[in-house]
Design an enzyme around this catalytic site. Structure first.
Site, mmCIF file in Angstrom:
data_model
loop_
_atom_site.group_PDB
_atom_site.id
_atom_site.type_symbol
_atom_site.label_atom_id
_atom_site.label_comp_id
_atom_site.label_asym_id
_atom_site.label_seq_id
_atom_site.Cartn_x
_atom_site.Cartn_y
_atom_site.Cartn_z
ATOM 1 N N ARG A 53 -15.746 1.421 -2.154
ATOM 2 C CA ARG A 53 -15.608 0.151 -1.480
ATOM 3 C C ARG A 53 -15.668 0.155 -0.020
ATOM 4 O O ARG A 53 -15.197 1.049 0.577
ATOM 5 C CB ARG A 53 -13.993 -0.313 -1.904
ATOM 6 C CG ARG A 53 -13.874 -1.463 -1.225
ATOM 7 C CD ARG A 53 -12.741 -2.177 -1.572
ATOM 8 N NE ARG A 53 -11.348 -1.571 -0.999
ATOM 9 C CZ ARG A 53 -10.251 -1.971 -1.050
ATOM 10 N NH1 ARG A 53 -9.834 -2.941 -2.189
ATOM 11 N NH2 ARG A 53 -9.239 -1.277 -0.610
ATOM 12 N N CYS B 3 -9.485 -3.224 -11.048
ATOM 13 C CA CYS B 3 -8.908 -1.949 -10.383
ATOM 14 C C CYS B 3 -7.596 -2.324 -9.729
ATOM 15 O O CYS B 3 -7.200 -1.493 -9.036
ATOM 16 C CB CYS B 3 -9.948 -1.334 -9.221
ATOM 17 S SG CYS B 3 -10.325 -2.864 -8.198
ATOM 18 N N ARG C 270 -10.839 3.682 -1.889
ATOM 19 C CA ARG C 270 -10.431 2.876 -0.812
ATOM 20 C C ARG C 270 -10.911 3.767 0.639
ATOM 21 O O ARG C 270 -9.910 4.207 1.099
ATOM 22 C CB ARG C 270 -9.057 2.486 -0.888
ATOM 23 C CG ARG C 270 -8.420 1.687 -1.948
ATOM 24 C CD ARG C 270 -7.163 1.523 -1.811
ATOM 25 N NE ARG C 270 -6.623 0.261 -2.571
ATOM 26 C CZ ARG C 270 -5.760 0.437 -3.573
ATOM 27 N NH1 ARG C 270 -5.664 1.550 -4.558
ATOM 28 N NH2 ARG C 270 -5.575 -0.750 -4.385
ATOM 29 N N HIS D 236 0.944 -1.340 0.200
ATOM 30 C CA HIS D 236 0.114 0.026 0.280
ATOM 31 C C HIS D 236 0.812 1.211 -0.121
ATOM 32 O O HIS D 236 0.535 2.367 -0.388
ATOM 33 C CB HIS D 236 -1.109 -0.126 1.089
ATOM 34 C CG HIS D 236 -2.199 -0.884 0.880
ATOM 35 N ND1 HIS D 236 -2.266 -2.264 1.226
ATOM 36 C CD2 HIS D 236 -3.261 -1.030 -0.070
ATOM 37 C CE1 HIS D 236 -3.351 -2.736 0.548
ATOM 38 N NE2 HIS D 236 -3.914 -1.865 -0.044
ATOM 39 N N ASN E 48 -4.273 -7.214 -7.278
ATOM 40 C CA ASN E 48 -3.008 -7.172 -6.221
ATOM 41 C C ASN E 48 -3.388 -8.593 -5.320
ATOM 42 O O ASN E 48 -2.504 -9.237 -5.077
ATOM 43 C CB ASN E 48 -3.458 -6.063 -5.346
ATOM 44 C CG ASN E 48 -3.262 -4.660 -6.297
ATOM 45 O OD1 ASN E 48 -2.813 -4.689 -7.441
ATOM 46 N ND2 ASN E 48 -3.705 -3.439 -5.746
ATOM 47 N N ASP E 49 -4.755 -8.677 -4.792
ATOM 48 C CA ASP E 49 -4.753 -9.731 -3.932
ATOM 49 C C ASP E 49 -5.077 -10.988 -4.970
ATOM 50 O O ASP E 49 -4.815 -12.264 -4.604
ATOM 51 C CB ASP E 49 -6.048 -9.651 -3.178
ATOM 52 C CG ASP E 49 -5.841 -8.543 -1.870
ATOM 53 O OD1 ASP E 49 -4.532 -8.725 -1.515
ATOM 54 O OD2 ASP E 49 -6.427 -7.529 -1.768
ATOM 55 N N ARG F 200 2.253 -10.112 -1.563
ATOM 56 C CA ARG F 200 2.271 -8.824 -2.329
ATOM 57 C C ARG F 200 3.456 -7.854 -1.871
ATOM 58 O O ARG F 200 3.674 -7.109 -2.548
ATOM 59 C CB ARG F 200 0.840 -8.208 -2.714
ATOM 60 C CG ARG F 200 0.387 -7.985 -1.364
ATOM 61 C CD ARG F 200 -1.191 -7.448 -1.627
ATOM 62 N NE ARG F 200 -1.447 -6.063 -1.978
ATOM 63 C CZ ARG F 200 -2.710 -5.530 -2.125
ATOM 64 N NH1 ARG F 200 -3.712 -6.280 -1.857
ATOM 65 N NH2 ARG F 200 -2.637 -4.317 -2.359
ATOM 66 N N GLU G 113 -11.063 -10.941 -5.816
ATOM 67 C CA GLU G 113 -9.794 -10.843 -5.502
ATOM 68 C C GLU G 113 -9.360 -12.231 -4.687
ATOM 69 O O GLU G 113 -8.274 -12.043 -4.194
ATOM 70 C CB GLU G 113 -9.377 -9.612 -4.628
ATOM 71 C CG GLU G 113 -10.370 -9.132 -3.303
ATOM 72 C CD GLU G 113 -9.892 -7.990 -2.806
ATOM 73 O OE1 GLU G 113 -9.110 -7.368 -3.111
ATOM 74 O OE2 GLU G 113 -11.064 -7.652 -2.053
HETATM 75 C C1 PEP Z 1 -6.688 -5.387 -5.151
HETATM 76 O O1 PEP Z 1 -6.523 -6.221 -4.351
HETATM 77 O O2 PEP Z 1 -6.388 -5.735 -6.189
HETATM 78 C C2 PEP Z 1 -7.277 -4.330 -4.689
HETATM 79 C C3 PEP Z 1 -7.479 -3.267 -5.691
HETATM 80 O O3 PEP Z 1 -7.286 -4.147 -3.289
HETATM 81 P P1 PEP Z 1 -6.127 -3.466 -2.372
HETATM 82 O O4 PEP Z 1 -5.078 -3.265 -3.291
HETATM 83 O O5 PEP Z 1 -6.783 -2.283 -1.498
HETATM 84 O O6 PEP Z 1 -6.227 -4.723 -1.629
HETATM 85 MG MG MG Z 2 -7.379 -6.238 -2.390
#
Ligand code: PEP
Ligand code: MG
Length: 582
Positions: free
Chosen positions: A334, A504, A298, A191, A456-457, A467, A433
């Site tokens: 979200r 996203c 977020r 993040h 990402n997840d 990650r 995700e």
């Molecule tokens: C993701 O997991 O791709 C996502 C957009 O959420 P975050 O990065 O906030 O976990």
């Molecule tokens: Mg995520």
């Protein structure tokens, strides 16, 4: 000059003085003591040394009992430093002669000692420097110092160097104060990296030795495009990077000229290209770069930057201002996604062995229904001010969605009873995700109003690769056939059910992947604000037909490296100005 390689996390070049963020550091005040105040200050200092000594001796005893004398002897060094007559006498003299506060004087003296030890050759001296800093921290705490608030108090534009920056810390960063980031830890989708990108600040993460090489206030360069941090650059290197920074700014300015052009492929397929938002400070960047909406808000960052639970009204005001500013463009809000690497102590998220597999996202909201309901009320109240959609994070199946929907219905009923105005049909979507949501996608599409793939997840869980772990970042491969298949499965299921499917995660904002993603059938992209122009340029430069052909070809390949080679070759041929040959 020291050049360190890390992971390119946010493009661009940052040059400036270093500000080291160390959450363990103690903040002290400068200033002059009153003439008659020096004796009392000296006494306070002697007492702080005594208390610190007592504390270390107690600790030593405890270690000796629990783990043995040999381990306990490590603390003898600290006892020696605390008793060092030179440091004590010099501090007492500075209080007396310069009328400096004890904390300020002692800190200055021990900082100089640590710096000298840092410069000496050999492991032994470096170990001593760590001890000196530890003693400094201890004594300053006894003198009533408070832990430095690091980013919140940044007063001058600086390059931020830290071991790691938790999202709760990043959320405190004042506007226009960060010229760049270099952190020892972290991966491309951690993040810290996401927030740096969202603000258009160059960043390199996973730079081993960054904090060790950094000196407070010294000049450094962060090249977030190549993933390099340069400490104490020589003249030539500095001049070269100043030129690069200029070129990068010119290119970015040129790309924003596309701001008002639609995001359409060369053969007329209309896509939507939105932006992700973490904190309201990112809104100007979103508007400037011509995003079609906010594809991922977020909301947890609103919670993370506070000391206590935000009220319904505070949340309503925050959502309303974003929704109004974007009107008539849609905003996908979200619901709270805490857990994983995002914590706020007042939320009482448990300490877990595997936080990314723990009380995260919707799981938390379903457990803490009162927090969830308050958030939903605030969102529905804001919904009349523009176009709102709601999306749930970390869904693993239909049951999650049904339970969330049920709560939504109850919240709406209550608001109606209270006579509160709401938009009539706020769509409820699912973030895909987890592998479980991919495997249950046929059921989910029956009851979700839209889908958004959080790569990402999804990549982290599909490939079982953390990650945020820089040590295995090369296995974190968005082009892995398993990931592409997961995306394709979700897109096809969404299309069969007639609901929109977006993406996203950070993968959506990487120009290298844009054409493949278009070819896989995705229609809604949401990316970091400053990447909107680049992704738009790429999408406008391809036909849907070509993109499909590329995606089909990738889907037929067996290994990540084969896919990467094909995609890199295609992109460097098609976009020679943007991509260098692989
Ligand atoms: C993701 O997991 O791709 C996502 C957009 O959420 P975050 O990065 O906030 O976990
Ligand atoms: Mg995520």
């Amino acid at each position: 000059m020291t050049i360190l390689q890390g992971i390119a996390a946010s493009p661009g070049i940052g040059i400036g003085p270093i500000h080291i963020v160390d959450p363990e550091e103690i903040e002290v005040q400068d200033g002059d003591l009153p003439v008659n105040g020096t004796a009392a200050e000296q006494e306070r200092f002697r007492k702080a040394i005594e208390e610190s000594l007592e504390e270390v001796r107690e600790l030593r005893e405890k270690i000796a009992m629990e783990t043995g004398e040999e381990q306990a002897r490590i603390l003898d060094t600290q006892i020696d430093i605390l008793g060092d007559p030179d440091a004590v006498d010099q501090t007492l003299a500075a209080i007396e002669r310069e009328r400096k506060p004890a904390a300020f004087a002692y800190r200055k003296i021990l900082t100089a000692v640590a710096a000298r030890l840092d410069e000496a050759d050999g492991e032994y001296y470096r170990g001593r420097a760590i001890d000196v800093r530890d003693v400094r921290r201890r004594v300053l705490a006894h003198l009533g110092g408070v832990r430095a608030h690091s980013l919140r108090d940044l007063k001058e534009p600086s390059l931020i160097v830290a071991n790691d920056l938790p999202p709760s810390e990043m959320a405190l960063l004042p506007r226009n104060m960060a010229l760049g980031f270099a952190t020892d830890l972290g991966g491309r989708t951690s993040h810290t990296a996401i927030m740096a990108r969202a603000r258009g600040i160059p960043a390199v993460v996973g730079v081993k030795g960054a904090t060790d090489s950094a000196q407070q206030g010294a000049l450094a360069i962060v090249d977030g495009t190549r993933g390099i941090a340069i400490f104490d650059p020589d003249h030539e290197t500095l001049a070269e990077h100043e030129r690069k920074r200029e070129r990068y700014r010119e290119l970015a300015a040129k790309l924003t000229e596309l701001k008002d052009q639609p995001c359409t492929t060369a053969d007329g397929r209309v896509l939507s290209l939105g932006a992700n938002l973490e904190v309201p400070e990112e809104l100007p960047g979103i508007l400037e770069n011509g995003a079609d909406g906010i594809g991922l808000y977020r909301t947890e960052f609103f919670y993370l930057s506070r000391k206590r639970l935000p009220t319904e009204d505070a949340q309503f005001n925050a959502y309303r201002s974003i929704v109004e500013a974007m009107h008539p463009r849609p905003v996908i809000i979200r619901t709270l996604d805490v857990g994983g690497d995002k914590f706020a102590s007042y939320l009482g998220t448990p300490i877990e062995k595997n936080p990314f597999l723990g009380m995260r996202g919707l799981r938390f909201s379903l457990r803490r229904e009162e927090i969830f309901r308050t958030q939903l009320r605030a969102i529905f109240r804001a919904s009349v001010y523009g176009t709102v959609r709601i999306m749930f994070p970390m869904v693993i199946g239909l049951e999650d969605l049904r339970r969330a929907r049920e709560i939504v219905e109850r919240v709406k009923l209550q608001l109606r009873k209270e006579g509160v105005a709401m938009a009539p049909n706020v769509p409820l979507g699912v973030m895909v995700e987890t592998p479980a949501s991919v495997f249950s996608i046929d059921q989910l599409v029956q009851e979700a109003d839209f889908l958004s793939i959080g790569t990402n997840d999804l990549i982290q869980y599909t490939l079982a690769v953390d990650r945020g772990n820089e040590a295995i970042s090369e296995i974190y491969e968005p082009l892995h056939p398993a990931v592409l298949r997961a995306i394709k499965t979700v897109v096809d299921a969404g299309h069969r059910a007639g609901i929109p499917v977006g993406i996203c995660g950070e993968m959506a904002g990487e120009s290298l992947y844009a054409v493949v993603l278009v070819g896989l059938g995705l229609e809604e992209f949401s990316v970091s604000p400053y990447l909107v122009p680049e992704i738009k340029t790429i999408i406008r430069g391809t036909t849907y037909g070509d993109a499909r052909e590329l995606a089909d070809r990738c889907m037929s390949l067996a290994t990540p490296s084969e896919v990467r080679t094909v995609v890199s070759e295609f992109m460097s041929r098609r976009y020679p100005g943007i991509f260098l040959p692989a």
